[in-house]
Design an enzyme around this catalytic site. Structure first.
Site, PDB file in Angstrom:
ATOM      1  N   HIS A 103    -113.895  57.302 -39.924  1.00 33.23           N
ATOM      2  CA  HIS A 103    -114.308  57.486 -38.526  1.00 33.23           C
ATOM      3  C   HIS A 103    -115.152  58.753 -38.354  1.00 33.23           C
ATOM      4  O   HIS A 103    -115.288  59.575 -39.269  1.00 33.23           O
ATOM      5  CB  HIS A 103    -113.080  57.546 -37.615  1.00 33.23           C
ATOM      6  CG  HIS A 103    -112.130  58.670 -37.922  1.00 33.23           C
ATOM      7  ND1 HIS A 103    -112.401  59.989 -37.649  1.00 33.23           N
ATOM      8  CD2 HIS A 103    -110.889  58.664 -38.483  1.00 33.23           C
ATOM      9  CE1 HIS A 103    -111.389  60.753 -38.001  1.00 33.23           C
ATOM     10  NE2 HIS A 103    -110.445  59.972 -38.525  1.00 33.23           N
TER      11      HIS A 103
ATOM     12  N   CYS B 199    -107.459  60.759 -43.072  1.00 41.36           N
ATOM     13  CA  CYS B 199    -108.595  59.864 -42.880  1.00 41.36           C
ATOM     14  C   CYS B 199    -109.841  60.415 -43.562  1.00 41.36           C
ATOM     15  O   CYS B 199    -109.876  61.567 -44.009  1.00 41.36           O
ATOM     16  CB  CYS B 199    -108.870  59.673 -41.392  1.00 41.36           C
ATOM     17  SG  CYS B 199    -107.535  58.838 -40.518  1.00 41.36           S
TER      18      CYS B 199
END
Length: 391
Positions: free
Chosen positions: A312, A330
Site C-alpha cells: 500500500h 506491510c
C-alpha cells in the site's frame, strides 16, 4: 411402503390383429403375445429415503434399454446400464429433500415406472469459492482455485471426486486439503507450474447429494475465469526495492520499506499471491495483535495475507523508502508508485518476498502459500492421489 426394493409391473395391452392377420395364433382367435409384464426393482423406495447414495434400478427378466431418473424440477440423474443389461446405476447420489421419478424401458419396448422421495438434510454444508464470478473473470498466473467449507469435511475423497477442473490447454494440477485461516476445512487446486496467460478455466463442483460427513451438500457449484498477464512482484528485503515484471520483462523498480526485522512487525517471506485490491481502508494495528502501533486510513491497499500483510501507499514512512525496513509488516511505498501499481495489478499476481529479516513463511491457509511447496509435496495433500486425509 418400507424403504427397500420396490417390485413394479407395467400393465401391458395384448396386440390383436385384423381378420386373417399374422397376429393370429393357429386361427383360434387368441392374441399372439403372452409376454410377462416388465418388472423392475429400485434400491430406494417410499417417501422417507435417506439421501447420499446412487440410485440402482434392476430388471427381473430381459435387458434394460433405457432408464431415466428425474426430479420435479426437471433435473436428471445420469447413469449407466451394466454390460449384462440387468441393472442401471446413477453416476451421482440422490439429493436430500427431492422427489424422483424412475422411468425404465426394456429391449422389448416394455416400460415400468417408480417414484421415491428423499428426506431433507439435517445439516447442510456450503462452499465459499475463489475466484468467484464477481471479480471480472481475469486473474493472475499464481491464483489457485480455493474452496472453503462451512462445516468440517470428513469424507474428503468423496468430495474431491466430484470436483472437476477443465482448462483450454490441459493444464496439469492437483487438489490439496488443509485448514483455512478460519480453521475451516479448505481444498485448493494449484497448477504444477504457474498458469500460462490466456488459459481459460472452468470448475464444476457436482456436490448436490454428497455427504461431507458433517452435513449434505444440497446444490452444485461452478465458476470460470481466465488467466491474464504474467505479472510478478518481487520484494527484496535486503535492497528495500520491489521489482515488477510482466512476461519476464522488468517494468519498474520501486523503493519500498517493508516490515521491521526482529519481531512481530517483520514481513512474511516466500511466495504469496495478491488476494484482493481493497483500495482505501482503515488499518488498525490492534486487529492484528500489534497493540497501538497505528490506526489510520491507508490508500491503494492490496492484501497479501489474511493476517494483515498488505502492499500500500505509506507517505508517512517516505524517509525509509529504499533505505530501511521500518513498517509494521506491510510493504509501503510512495503515493505515486502505489497508485500506478494498484492500477496495473491483478488479483492472483505472484508476490515473492526474499532477503533477510523476515519472520518466515506464512501458513498455507494464511492467504495462498501453496507455491512454497514442491509439486510432490502439494500432490501429497490430495485425498485421492496423496497421503490419507483425516477428517
Amino acid at each position: 411402503m418400507a424403504v427397500g426394493a420396490a417390485l413394479l409391473a407395467a400393465a401391458l395391452t395384448a396386440c390383436s390383429s385384423g381378420s386373417g392377420g399374422s397376429g393370429d395364433s393357429g386361427g383360434d382367435g387368441k392374441g399372439a403375445t403372452d409376454k410377462k409384464p416388465m418388472a423392475i426393482s429400485v434400491n430406494l423406495a417410499g417417501d422417507q429415503v435417506k439421501a447420499g447414495e446412487p440410485v440402482k434400478v434392476s430388471l427381473a427378466e430381459g435387458k434394460l434399454a433405457q432408464v431415466k431418473v428425474t426430479d420435479t424440477k426437471g433435473g436428471e440423474l445420469a447413469g449407466k446400464i451394466a454390460d449384462d443389461g440387468k441393472s442401471w446405476t446413477s453416476e451421482r447420489n440422490a439429493a436430500p429433500g427431492t422427489e424422483y421419478k424412475v422411468e425404465a424401458q426394456n429391449t422389448e419396448s416394455q416400460s415400468a415406472n417408480a417414484q421415491f422421495k428423499t428426506t431433507a438434510a439435517d445439516k447442510v454444508n456450503k462452499v465459499t469459492i475463489v475466484p468467484g464470478k464477481a471479480i471480472g473473470g481475469i486473474v493472475g498466473v499464481a491464483q489457485p482455485i480455493s474452496l472453503v467449507f462451512d462445516n468440517p469435511v470428513k469424507n474428503k475423497a468423496a468430495v474431491e471426486k466430484q470436483l472437476k477442473v477443465t482448462t483450454s490447454n490441459n493444464t496439469e494440477g492437483s487438489w490439496g486439503w488443509f485448514k483455512d485461516h478460519t480453521g475451516n476445512d479448505r481444498v485448493d487446486w494449484r497448477p504444477k507450474e504457474y498458469w500460462k496467460s490466456g488459459t481459460e478455466v472452468k470448475v464444476q463442483m457436482d456436490l448436490n447429494g454428497v455427504d461431507s460427513g458433517s452435513g449434505y451438500f444440497v446444490r452444485d457449484y461452478n465458476t470460470e475465469f481466465k488467466i491474464g498477464k504474467d505479472r510478478r512482484l518481487t520484494v527484496d528485503l535486503d535492497t528495500k526495492k520491489m521489482t515488477v515484471t510482466e512476461d519476464g520483462r522488468t517494468l519498474r523498480t520501486i523503493p519500498v520499506s517493508a516490515g521491521t526485522p526482529g519481531g512481530k512487525k517483520a514481513s512474511w517471506s516466500g511466495k504469496m499471491v495478491l488476494m484482493t485490491k481493497e483500495g482505501t481502508i482503515r488499518m488498525d494495528s490492534q486487529t492484528v495483535g500489534l497493540d497501538n502501533a497505528y490506526d489510520k486510513m491507508v490508500d491503494y491497499s492490496m492484501r497479501v495475507t489474511w493476517s494483515g500483510m498488505y502492499i500500500h501507499a505509506a507517505p508517512w514512512n517516505a524517509g525509509n523508502f529504499g533505505r530501511a525496513n521500518a513498517s509494521s509488516g506491510c510493504v509501503g511505498m510512495s503515493d505515486a508508485d502505489a497508485k500506478v501499481l494498484f492500477g496495473e495489478s491483478q488479483i492472483g499476481d505472484l508476490v515473492e518476498v526474499t532477503g533477510s529479516g523476515s519472520k518466515g513463511q506464512a501458513e498455507i491457509g494464511n492467504g495462498y502459500g501453496q507455491w512454497n511447496l514442491s509439486w510432490d509435496q502439494w500432490k501429497a495433500k490430495s485425498a485421492l492421489t496423496g497421503a490419507p486425509q483425516n477428517g
